[in-house]
Design an enzyme around this catalytic site. Structure first.
Site, mmCIF file in Angstrom:
data_model
loop_
_atom_site.group_PDB
_atom_site.id
_atom_site.type_symbol
_atom_site.label_atom_id
_atom_site.label_comp_id
_atom_site.label_asym_id
_atom_site.label_seq_id
_atom_site.Cartn_x
_atom_site.Cartn_y
_atom_site.Cartn_z
ATOM 1 N N ASP A 1 4.397 -4.568 -7.218
ATOM 2 C CA ASP A 1 3.569 -3.243 -6.979
ATOM 3 C C ASP A 1 4.656 -1.990 -7.742
ATOM 4 O O ASP A 1 4.007 -0.616 -7.225
ATOM 5 C CB ASP A 1 3.757 -3.202 -5.854
ATOM 6 C CG ASP A 1 5.362 -3.303 -4.984
ATOM 7 O OD1 ASP A 1 6.283 -3.742 -4.871
ATOM 8 O OD2 ASP A 1 5.392 -1.901 -4.099
ATOM 9 N N GLY B 1 6.602 7.045 6.892
ATOM 10 C CA GLY B 1 5.847 7.698 5.770
ATOM 11 C C GLY B 1 6.377 8.432 5.639
ATOM 12 O O GLY B 1 6.214 9.765 4.686
ATOM 13 N N ARG C 1 4.161 14.477 -7.697
ATOM 14 C CA ARG C 1 3.527 13.547 -8.609
ATOM 15 C C ARG C 1 2.349 13.889 -8.868
ATOM 16 O O ARG C 1 1.732 14.288 -8.479
ATOM 17 C CB ARG C 1 4.009 12.509 -8.094
ATOM 18 C CG ARG C 1 5.499 12.220 -7.415
ATOM 19 C CD ARG C 1 5.656 10.653 -7.100
ATOM 20 N NE ARG C 1 4.852 9.503 -6.514
ATOM 21 C CZ ARG C 1 5.200 8.240 -6.855
ATOM 22 N NH1 ARG C 1 6.333 7.756 -7.012
ATOM 23 N NH2 ARG C 1 3.602 7.433 -5.444
ATOM 24 N N LYS D 1 4.315 12.793 -1.281
ATOM 25 C CA LYS D 1 5.421 11.305 -1.586
ATOM 26 C C LYS D 1 5.758 12.624 -0.241
ATOM 27 O O LYS D 1 7.271 13.171 -0.766
ATOM 28 C CB LYS D 1 5.830 11.456 -2.864
ATOM 29 C CG LYS D 1 7.000 9.962 -2.392
ATOM 30 C CD LYS D 1 7.450 8.984 -3.765
ATOM 31 C CE LYS D 1 8.204 8.002 -2.905
ATOM 32 N NZ LYS D 1 8.887 7.183 -4.208
ATOM 33 N N ASP E 1 7.942 5.447 -9.777
ATOM 34 C CA ASP E 1 8.421 4.624 -8.302
ATOM 35 C C ASP E 1 9.871 4.829 -7.946
ATOM 36 O O ASP E 1 10.497 3.866 -9.071
ATOM 37 C CB ASP E 1 8.308 3.862 -7.418
ATOM 38 C CG ASP E 1 6.860 4.152 -6.871
ATOM 39 O OD1 ASP E 1 5.740 4.930 -6.984
ATOM 40 O OD2 ASP E 1 6.542 2.840 -6.725
ATOM 41 N N GLY F 1 0.832 -0.896 0.080
ATOM 42 C CA GLY F 1 -0.051 0.184 0.076
ATOM 43 C C GLY F 1 0.823 1.254 -0.442
ATOM 44 O O GLY F 1 2.090 0.956 0.112
ATOM 45 N N ARG G 1 3.989 6.082 2.359
ATOM 46 C CA ARG G 1 4.380 7.496 2.312
ATOM 47 C C ARG G 1 3.917 8.409 1.051
ATOM 48 O O ARG G 1 4.173 9.183 0.585
ATOM 49 C CB ARG G 1 5.974 7.328 2.674
ATOM 50 C CG ARG G 1 6.871 6.473 0.887
ATOM 51 C CD ARG G 1 8.351 7.549 1.119
ATOM 52 N NE ARG G 1 9.274 6.156 0.284
ATOM 53 C CZ ARG G 1 10.338 6.573 0.174
ATOM 54 N NH1 ARG G 1 10.940 7.503 0.737
ATOM 55 N NH2 ARG G 1 10.702 6.018 -1.037
ATOM 56 N N ARG H 1 -1.372 0.048 -9.967
ATOM 57 C CA ARG H 1 -0.419 -0.317 -10.386
ATOM 58 C C ARG H 1 -0.923 -2.239 -10.312
ATOM 59 O O ARG H 1 -2.166 -2.036 -10.298
ATOM 60 C CB ARG H 1 0.478 -0.406 -9.162
ATOM 61 C CG ARG H 1 1.634 0.976 -8.140
ATOM 62 C CD ARG H 1 1.127 1.238 -7.154
ATOM 63 N NE ARG H 1 2.008 2.238 -6.746
ATOM 64 C CZ ARG H 1 2.663 2.768 -6.696
ATOM 65 N NH1 ARG H 1 3.602 2.340 -6.382
ATOM 66 N NH2 ARG H 1 2.748 3.887 -6.586
#
Length: 492
Positions: A259, A133, A183, A120, A269, A98, A101, A190
Site C-alpha cells: 500500500d 487521522g 502533497r 495529510k 509515503d 485506505g 489520515r 497504489r
C-alpha cells in the site's frame, strides 16, 4: 481562527479543479470534509513548487491559502474524499486499509499538468481504523523535506507544497502538536488499490481502475494485445528504475508495504526513511521492522515481491498466468542495468565497459568493510583526479591497502576519460547534501519552538543538493555521535 470550517468556499485564483478519480464512482472512496484545526500557522511554503504549479504568490501567502491547506476552508470545485485500498504489510495480508489520515481535495489543472492535491493529517476518515487521522509536526516536516530532497536528486517522487501547524495536541509515543502537509502528485494510486478490488472479487471495479490508469498514465499499453499485462510490465520497469535510484543514493524507505508502492513508480509515503550515514548494506532504518524485512540491501527484492503481488491482483484481467510472469520478468533486467548506469555516472564514466561491474562491486565492499560515510565518499571522489582530492578520499578508509588497490583499478579505468567531463558528470551525480536524520531532527526541535528557519534552510539546500552552497559546510559534514541514537518507526 476557531476549529470550524469557514463558511464561504474559497477558490484558487487562476486554477481549475478536475475530479477524475472521483468520477470512478463511490466504490473507490468516501466523500467527506477535512476536520479543521484551531489557530493554524504556516510552518513552511515551497515557493518553487508553487511557481511550477502556477499558484499566485500573494494568494499562496494569504490567510485563505492557510485555511485551505489546513483543511479549515472548503474549496470551490474540489470534491474531498478518502480512497479505499488494501495491501500486504510486512509480508502479511492486512485486508482493507485506505486513506486513514489523507484527504484528496481533487486534481488541479496546473502548469505541470494535472496534479492531485492531498492533505495529510486533516482528520479522521472511514479508513482510519484505530487512528486519529492526524499527523504530527515531526512527521510532517520529515515528509515535506524528504520529498523535495528526492525531487532535487532527480528521483521520481510525490511532492510537498507546504506544511501548516497547530497547537492542537496529538498523542503518539508522547504528546505532540498537529500539522498538515499538502502533497501533490499526478496520482496517489497504489498497488494496494488493485489488491483491494481483486481480493474482494470486485473485478468490474478492478477493470475500471486499470483502464483509468492506462488511459491516464500509460496510454501506450492500450496498443498492446494484452493491455493489462503491458501495464504490469510498464509498472515493473518504472519500479526497477526507482529502486536503482534509491540504492544509488543510499536511501532507505523503511516500510515498503504494497500500500506504499506507487503505480506510477514514485517514491511515496515518507515515514521511517533514512539516507545512509555509514555504509551498511544490512542497515534497518525502521525501528518497527524487527525482522529487517525492509533493510537497505533487501529493497530491490522486496520491490519485486510487491510487483508479484500486483501481478496476482491483475490476474483476473490478464487471465494467463504466464503472461503475468513474463511481464514481471523485465524487472530482473532493468534493475541491474539501471543501477549500473547510475553507479557509472557516480564514478564519472561516460561509457560502459565490462570491467565496470567489478569496479563498482569492489567499491561497495570497501565502503561496507570500513563503514565509510556513503554521501561524503562519493562527493569527495568527485575530486579524485587531484592529488589533494585523492588523499581526502583515502583518509576515509582504515584499510589503506585495500583502498589503494581499488584506486589503482579506478585510475586505470579513468585513463581514457576526459578529466573535465568526468568531474562535471560526478559533481552533477553525487550530492553534497542529503536529508540526514540528525539534520531533520535539529530542524524539528527548532520548529517545536516556532523557529522554522532550519526547515527553510534545509529546503533550500535539498532542492539544489549538487551545488556547493558556501557557508553550509556543517550541513554536508559527518553526522555527530548522537545521530546514531535516533530511532525512527512507523509512527515517524
Amino acid at each position: 481562527m476557531n476549529a470550524v470550517i469557514m463558511d464561504s468556499p474559497a477558490a484558487i485564483p487562476g486554477l481549475a479543479w478536475n475530479n477524475r478519480f472521483a468520477a470512478l464512482g463511490p466504490d473507490f472512496f468516501t466523500e467527506l470534509q477535512p476536520t479543521p484545526l484551531p489557530s493554524p500557522y504556516w510552518v513552511s511554503r515551497n515557493q518553487a513548487l508553487a511557481r511550477e504549479m502556477g499558484l499566485e504568490q500573494p494568494w499562496f501567502e494569504s490567510q485563505a491559502a492557510l485555511a485551505l491547506f489546513t483543511g479549515n476552508q472548503l474549496v470551490q470545485g474540489a470534491r474531498p474524499l478518502a480512497s479505499v485500498y488494501s495491501g500486504h504489510q510486512f509480508g502479511q495480508w492486512a485486508g482493507q486499509l485506505g486513506d486513514g489520515r489523507a484527504i484528496l481535495l481533487g486534481e488541479l489543472e496546473t502548469a505541470n499538468g494535472p496534479q492531485e492535491v492531498q492533505l495529510k493529517g486533516a482528520g479522521m476518515t472511514p479508513y482510519s481504523r484505530m487512528g486519529d487521522g492526524r499527523a504530527v509536526l515531526r512527521s510532517s516536516i520529515r515528509e515535506y523535506l524528504c520529498s523535495e530532497a528526492m525531487q532535487g536528486l532527480g528521483i521520481p517522487t510525490t511532492r510537498a507544497l507546504c506544511v501548516t501547524g497547530s497547537d492542537a495536541r496529538v498523542r503518539r509515543e508522547e504528546i505532540e502538536t498537529a500539522a498538515v502537509v499538502t502533497r501533490t502528485s499526478p496520482s496517489f494510486i497504489r498497488f494496494g488499490h488493485f489488491e483491494h478490488f481483486s481480493y474482494s472479487g470486485q473485478h468490474e471495479q478492478l477493470k475500471t481502475l486499470a483502464d483509468f490508469v492506462i488511459d491516464s498514465f500509460y496510454p501506450a499499453c492500450r496498443e498492446s494485445a494484452q493491455p493489462y499485462a503491458a501495464l504490469l510490465q510498464a509498472v515493473s520497469e518504472r519500479t526497477a528504475k526507482l529502486m536503482a535510484a534509491w540504492q544509488s543514493v543510499g536511501f532507505c524507505h523503511g516500510v515498503m508495504n504494497t500500500d506504499n508502492m506507487s503505480i506510477l513508480g514514485l517514491t511515496i509515503d515518507y515515514g521511517p526513511f533514512q539516507f545512509l550515514d555509514a555504509f551498511d548494506p544490512g542497515h534497518i532504518c525502521n525501528h518497527s521492522d524487527t525482522q529487517g524485512r525492509y533493510a537497505y540491501n533487501k529493497q530491490p527484492n522486496i520491490a519485486y515481491w510487491n510487483l508479484f503481488c500486483l501481478g496476482q491482483a491483475l490476474l483476473p484481467l490478464i487471465e494467463e498466468q504466464e503472461q503475468a510472469l513474463a511481464a514481471l520478468e523485465s524487472y530482473k533486467t532493468v534493475f541491474p542495468q539501471a543501477l549500473e548506469a547510475r553507479m557509472r555516472a557516480k564514478l564519472g564514466l561516460p561509457d560502459a565497459r565490462p570491467e565496470d561491474k567489478t569496479l563498482i562491486e569492489n567499491a561497495f565492499k570497501l565502503l561496507a568493510a570500513d563503514k565509510v560515510d556513503y554521501t561524503i565518499f562519493w562527493r569527495r571522489l568527485c575530486h579524485f583526479h587531484t592529488p589533494q582530492g585523492h588523499e581526502v578520499v583515502r583518509d576515509l578508509f582504515l584499510d589503506r591497502v585495500g583502498y589503494d588497490a581499488w584506486a589503482l583499478q579506478y585510475s586505470e579505468r579513468l585513463a581514457p576519460v576526459d578529466i573535465g567531463l568526468q568531474a562535471d558528470l560526478m559533481l552533477k551525480t553525487n550530492p553534497r547534501y542529503v536529508l540526514r536524520n540528525h539534520l531533520g531532527e535539529q530542524a524539528i526541535q527548532a520548529a517545536k519552538l516556532k523557529d522554522f528557519s532550519g526547515v527553510n534552510t534545509l529546503l533550500t539546500l535539498l532542492q539544489a543538493p549538487f551545488e556547493e552552497h558556501p557557508g553550509h559546510d556543517s550541513h554536508a559534514g559527518f553526522p555527530p555521535d548522537w545521530a546514531a541514537g535516533i530511532e525512527i518507526s512507523c509512527s515517524s
